[in-house]
Design a protein around this motif. Structure first.
Motif, PDB file in Angstrom:
ATOM      1  N   THR A  96     -15.708  19.771  15.178  1.00 12.68           N
ATOM      2  CA  THR A  96     -15.555  18.919  13.990  1.00 12.68           C
ATOM      3  C   THR A  96     -14.097  18.681  13.633  1.00 12.68           C
ATOM      4  O   THR A  96     -13.744  17.629  13.096  1.00 12.68           O
ATOM      5  CB  THR A  96     -16.256  19.566  12.781  1.00 12.68           C
ATOM      6  N   LEU A  97     -13.237  19.655  13.965  1.00 15.77           N
ATOM      7  CA  LEU A  97     -11.819  19.506  13.643  1.00 15.77           C
ATOM      8  C   LEU A  97     -11.002  19.009  14.836  1.00 15.77           C
ATOM      9  O   LEU A  97      -9.770  18.959  14.775  1.00 15.77           O
ATOM     10  CB  LEU A  97     -11.248  20.848  13.160  1.00 15.77           C
ATOM     11  N   GLN A  98     -11.739  18.651  15.921  1.00  8.62           N
ATOM     12  CA  GLN A  98     -11.097  18.115  17.122  1.00  8.62           C
ATOM     13  C   GLN A  98     -10.069  19.108  17.695  1.00  8.62           C
ATOM     14  O   GLN A  98      -8.936  18.753  18.030  1.00  8.62           O
ATOM     15  CB  GLN A  98     -10.449  16.750  16.827  1.00  8.62           C
ATOM     16  N   LEU A  99     -10.499  20.345  17.784  1.00  9.48           N
ATOM     17  CA  LEU A  99      -9.688  21.399  18.388  1.00  9.48           C
ATOM     18  C   LEU A  99     -10.374  21.884  19.669  1.00  9.48           C
ATOM     19  O   LEU A  99     -11.601  21.790  19.798  1.00  9.48           O
ATOM     20  CB  LEU A  99      -9.524  22.580  17.424  1.00  9.48           C
ATOM     21  N   PHE A 100      -9.602  22.417  20.598  1.00 13.38           N
ATOM     22  CA  PHE A 100     -10.183  22.927  21.843  1.00 13.38           C
ATOM     23  C   PHE A 100     -10.593  24.383  21.642  1.00 13.38           C
ATOM     24  O   PHE A 100      -9.759  25.228  21.309  1.00 13.38           O
ATOM     25  CB  PHE A 100      -9.170  22.824  22.990  1.00 13.38           C
ATOM     26  N   PRO A 101     -11.872  24.708  21.825  1.00 11.25           N
ATOM     27  CA  PRO A 101     -12.326  26.088  21.586  1.00 11.25           C
ATOM     28  C   PRO A 101     -11.843  27.057  22.663  1.00 11.25           C
ATOM     29  O   PRO A 101     -11.869  26.749  23.851  1.00 11.25           O
ATOM     30  CB  PRO A 101     -13.851  25.961  21.611  1.00 11.25           C
ATOM     31  N   ARG A 102     -11.407  28.221  22.212  1.00  6.94           N
ATOM     32  CA  ARG A 102     -11.003  29.292  23.128  1.00  6.94           C
ATOM     33  C   ARG A 102     -11.824  30.531  22.771  1.00  6.94           C
ATOM     34  O   ARG A 102     -11.394  31.379  22.002  1.00  6.94           O
ATOM     35  CB  ARG A 102      -9.517  29.579  22.989  1.00  6.94           C
ATOM     36  N   THR A 103     -12.987  30.589  23.351  1.00  2.00           N
ATOM     37  CA  THR A 103     -13.963  31.601  22.935  1.00  2.00           C
ATOM     38  C   THR A 103     -13.702  32.975  23.514  1.00  2.00           C
ATOM     39  O   THR A 103     -14.370  33.934  23.150  1.00  2.00           O
ATOM     40  CB  THR A 103     -15.380  31.152  23.341  1.00  2.00           C
ATOM     41  N   ASN A 104     -12.742  33.102  24.415  1.00  2.00           N
ATOM     42  CA  ASN A 104     -12.507  34.397  25.052  1.00  2.00           C
ATOM     43  C   ASN A 104     -11.385  35.196  24.415  1.00  2.00           C
ATOM     44  O   ASN A 104     -11.003  36.250  24.925  1.00  2.00           O
ATOM     45  CB  ASN A 104     -12.198  34.186  26.543  1.00  2.00           C
ATOM     46  N   GLN A 105     -10.818  34.695  23.304  1.00  2.05           N
ATOM     47  CA  GLN A 105      -9.747  35.432  22.661  1.00  2.05           C
ATOM     48  C   GLN A 105      -9.824  35.256  21.145  1.00  2.05           C
ATOM     49  O   GLN A 105     -10.391  34.283  20.652  1.00  2.05           O
ATOM     50  CB  GLN A 105      -8.386  34.955  23.178  1.00  2.05           C
ATOM     51  N   PRO A 106      -9.285  36.204  20.378  1.00  2.00           N
ATOM     52  CA  PRO A 106      -9.304  36.083  18.917  1.00  2.00           C
ATOM     53  C   PRO A 106      -8.458  34.885  18.476  1.00  2.00           C
ATOM     54  O   PRO A 106      -7.334  34.701  18.947  1.00  2.00           O
ATOM     55  CB  PRO A 106      -8.679  37.397  18.445  1.00  2.00           C
ATOM     56  N   MET A 107      -9.018  34.098  17.556  1.00  3.11           N
ATOM     57  CA  MET A 107      -8.333  32.885  17.118  1.00  3.11           C
ATOM     58  C   MET A 107      -8.427  32.735  15.598  1.00  3.11           C
ATOM     59  O   MET A 107      -9.418  33.125  14.966  1.00  3.11           O
ATOM     60  CB  MET A 107      -8.963  31.646  17.775  1.00  3.11           C
ATOM     61  N   PRO A 120      -3.679  31.603  18.174  1.00 12.83           N
ATOM     62  CA  PRO A 120      -4.245  32.890  18.593  1.00 12.83           C
ATOM     63  C   PRO A 120      -3.784  34.020  17.674  1.00 12.83           C
ATOM     64  O   PRO A 120      -2.704  33.950  17.081  1.00 12.83           O
ATOM     65  CB  PRO A 120      -3.691  33.074  20.010  1.00 12.83           C
ATOM     66  N   PHE A 121      -4.626  35.053  17.558  1.00 10.00           N
ATOM     67  CA  PHE A 121      -4.289  36.201  16.724  1.00 10.00           C
ATOM     68  C   PHE A 121      -3.759  37.339  17.585  1.00 10.00           C
ATOM     69  O   PHE A 121      -4.412  37.799  18.520  1.00 10.00           O
ATOM     70  CB  PHE A 121      -5.516  36.673  15.941  1.00 10.00           C
ATOM     71  N   ASP A 122      -2.544  37.768  17.241  1.00 10.17           N
ATOM     72  CA  ASP A 122      -1.935  38.934  17.879  1.00 10.17           C
ATOM     73  C   ASP A 122      -1.396  39.821  16.763  1.00 10.17           C
ATOM     74  O   ASP A 122      -0.472  39.447  16.047  1.00 10.17           O
ATOM     75  CB  ASP A 122      -0.806  38.501  18.815  1.00 10.17           C
TER      76      ASP A 122
END
Length: 726
Positions: A96-107, A120-122
């Motif tokens: 919905t926000l036209q972002l690319f999902p990165r399901t394998n890392q905390p975001m 990404p969350f670090d």
């Protein structure tokens, strides 16, 4: 005002509703159920300029707490909403926000007003989340507040937001300090206390107390004030002590003016008073209060119970034993004070005393003060008389909180208490009833005739059937006088008032005596606005009267309380009243932008009542008022059913004017917001008619539904969104 309990699913709702046309691979057709929720939440959250942070854990779900702490070390709770998403919800969010999902890392996904940023969350990398939000259009609350208050220095809604914000900040910082460290002032950020003091000084200088309401906000602020109790930081700050002394005095003066209509002011008085180096005893405040006798006014029991609560004291320490003793002594003093003010329990504490006594009994059970409980129950039975039966039933109720039930008593005491509770009520010769009490043995037709007559006379009454009376007869009395003749028989004449002349004479005498007593009370207490309001409300029965009308002109100007339409119809000085109405409407319109919601009374309804008295000469353009006025929130906020500040009478006036201007968007927004999109929540035919008309003009769906096929197709995603909404 900040509403901490507002759900923030609106992003998904908005974009789900629009995605069908875009053909996204991630989303099914729109779920119109969520569209309705979006429209309401969008209005509230956009008006509050609140940002949202979403977090998805990806695979290492153990990082959830670390992500939460990471966000709130950099952003405050009142500035943003924070939600954890599962994989499905995260994919919906990205689509919905036209972002690319990165399901394998905390975001993290940061959103504000249609714009979004993903990162990404670090936990080991320090990122300025506030700066990222500002880059997509968001601005910190304090910055916006300061600008608004420069232009609107007396706006109490903005003051309440500033107060809650600075209070939250200093409360969080204070609670994070080591309580053993006597040099804790060095660990504050240097701005928390000065900001809080400035916010309180704004309130004191403007004498701004109307904001002391708003359920969740006040409850949260009172909680945070409680966290500051015994704080050495506040005790040692001369600047804070100076302003809190002034604020407590201001609240105290307001309570003295209106002791029966300011629940939250009692609670704030107690909270701020406890932050003084030398808190004033609660009884000192109570002894300053006076109440008119023979009136319908009452003090809410919640006020006293909230101030005198003893939750958490039962820990067994010597310090807490002393606190418990002091608390029970204070309870006893309050009970004694109630009886001093209302010895027959027929006036201001008519219902409050019994509730208070019931709460004291439950506390005695909780704190194992069983001997004291027996004495308390016998005394209460003597005092409340005919109300004893209901009292005993309530105390025996199994709906009570655990450890506050009679069944929790040791066997010996349980038997003794049960014996007391089974005793019959002590019925006094003259029932303490401020009004007319009627014993009857009437058939249904005669009873309805009597009831209608009493209602028309606007007299408080009690009807009790007695088989001892001859058939179709009645006796009556008030608190002071038994009717001399004892019995009044309802005749068979067709006249509606047949057989009621003696009753009418008694009502008039009782009303006249009570009105005279009230008038004398006001002379002794000229600033007692509660008593003056009661006087204005009861004056109708004694008009026309030249001297009384002159008094009412002064009283209505003093309290800004409008007389009833019936009273106004009997006024003879119409020119003077018209001038007064014009002055009050002008002043209250100017005040409305600063005080759109008040703890005392609804300012919209009060304005409307003044307008109704003389609408031809003093009409209000409600449509332009809401369209052009600058509020802290968008005008649509004042239609919100969450706080419901705009009453039906004013909403209808607004809709009539918006309809005349053919502003169908305004009509639809007002109706949907006020009734949360659901027509079933509206019972007014006029509003429903205008609502339907606006929908037809704008060609919007009348009752959004989804087909069975859509429901089946939507069910997996809907379940995920439902979890998010919760």
């Amino acid at each position: 005002m900040i509403r901490f309990y507002v759900a923030t699913v609106f992003i998904f709702v908005m974009l789900i509703a629009t995605l069908g046309a875009q053909g996204s691979p991630y989303l099914p057709p729109p779920n119109l159920f969520f569209v309705r929720h979006f429209e309401l939440n969008k209005t509230e959250l956009d008006a509050e300029k609140k940002a949202v942070v979403y977090y998805t854990a990806g695979k290492p779900e153990q990082m959830n707490k670390e992500a939460h702490d990471y966000v709130f070390e950099r952003l405050s709770y009142e500035e943003i909403s924070y939600h954890e998403l599962d994989d499905l919800q995260y994919e919906v969010c990205c689509a919905t926000l036209q972002l690319f999902p990165r399901t394998n890392q905390p975001m993290f996904v940061l959103y504000f007003n249609g714009a979004a940023k993903q990162l990404p969350f670090d936990k080991d990398t320090d990122v300025d989340l506030s700066l990222i939000l500002q880059n997509i259009g968001w601005r910190p609350l304090r910055e916006r507040l300061e600008e608004f208050l420069i232009q609107n220095p007396h706006n109490q809604e903005a003051m309440s937001v500033l107060f809650a914000s600075t209070l939250q900040n200093i409360s969080d910082q204070t609670m994070s300090l080591d309580v053993q460290d006597k040099t804790t002032t060095k660990t504050l950020d240097g701005k928390a206390l000065p900001s809080f003091v400035r916010a309180l000084r704004l309130i004191v200088d403007a004498k701004a107390l109307d904001w002391m309401t708003h359920g969740a906000t006040s409850a949260h602020s009172l909680y945070n004030l409680g966290r500051l109790r015994n704080s050495p930081i506040l005790a040692n700050s001369s600047e804070f002590q100076s302003v809190v002394i002034d604020l407590v005095r201001l609240i105290e003066e307001a309570i003295e003016q209106r002791p029966t209509s300011t629940l939250f002011r009692y609670l704030y008085w107690s909270a701020f008073n406890s932050l003084k180096r030398k808190p004033a005893p609660f009884m000192q405040l109570l002894h300053k209060l006076d109440f008119p006798s023979n009136t319908d006014s009452f003090v809410p029991i919640t006020s006293f119970l909230s101030i005198l609560r003893m939750d958490g004291l039962h820990t067994g320490t010597e310090a807490n034993k002393q606190l418990i003793e002091e608390a029970f002594k204070l309870h006893a003093n309050v009970a004694e004070w109630m009886l001093e003010k209302d010895p027959h329990l027929d006036s201001v504490f008519r219902s409050t005393y019994g509730d208070f006594a019931l709460s004291r009994a439950r506390l005695m059970i909780q704190f194992k003060r069983y001997t004291e409980l027996e004495s308390h129950l016998r005394t209460t039975r003597d005092i409340i008389g005919a109300g004893w039966g209901q009292f005993a039933k309530d105390l025996n109720s199994h709906s009570n909180i655990k450890n506050q039930q009679v069944s929790d008593l040791p066997e010996l005491y349980r038997t003794q208490v049960a014996t007391i509770l089974e005793l019959p009520a002590i019925v006094k010769n003259i029932k303490p009833f401020n009004g007319i009490s009627v014993s009857h043995n009437l058939d249904e037709e005669a009873l309805n005739k009597l009831r209608n007559f009493l209602q028309q006379q606007k007299v408080r009454h009690s009807l009790t059937r007695s088989e001892l009376l001859p058939f179709n007869s009645w006796s009556l009395y008030n608190i002071d006088v038994l009717v001399a003749s004892g019995m009044v028989t309802v005749g068979n004449e067709s006249n509606d008032n047949a057989g009621m002349s003696e009753l009418l004479d008694l009502i008039r005498k009782s009303d006249s005596d009570n009105f005279r007593i009230l008038k004398q009370f006001i002379r002794l207490n000229p600033d007692h606005f509660d008593a003056i309001d009661i006087y204005i409300a009861n004056a109708t029965k004694f008009l026309p009267d030249e001297e009384l009308e002159k008094e009412l002109l002064g009283y209505c100007w003093q309290t800004r309380t409008a007389p009833s339409l019936e009273a106004y119809s009997k006024m003879e000085k119409k020119d003077e009243w018209s001038q007064l109405i014009s002055k009050i409407i002008g002043e209250e319109l100017l005040k409305l932008s600063d005080v759109p919601i008040s703890a005392l009374r609804n300012p919209w309804l009060n304005l409307s009542q003044w307008e109704d008295l003389d609408s031809q000469k003093n009409s209000i353009d409600w449509y332009s008022l809401l369209k052009e006025s600058v509020f802290w929130y968008a005008p649509e906020y004042y239609f919100s059913a969450l706080e419901a500040p705009m009453p039906t009478a004013v909403l209808i006036k607004y809709l009539n004017m918006a309809e005349a201007a053919k502003d169908w968007d305004a009509v639809l927004t007002a109706c949907r917001t006020r009734f949360r999109w659901e027509k079933k929540n509206c019972r007014n035919e006029k509003i429903l008619g205008v609502w339907e008309k606006a929908e037809n003009f704008l060609k919007t769906p009348k009752s959004p539904t989804t087909t069975i096929e859509q429901q089946q197709y939507l069910s997996p995603v809907s379940s995920g969104l439902d979890r998010l909404a919760l």
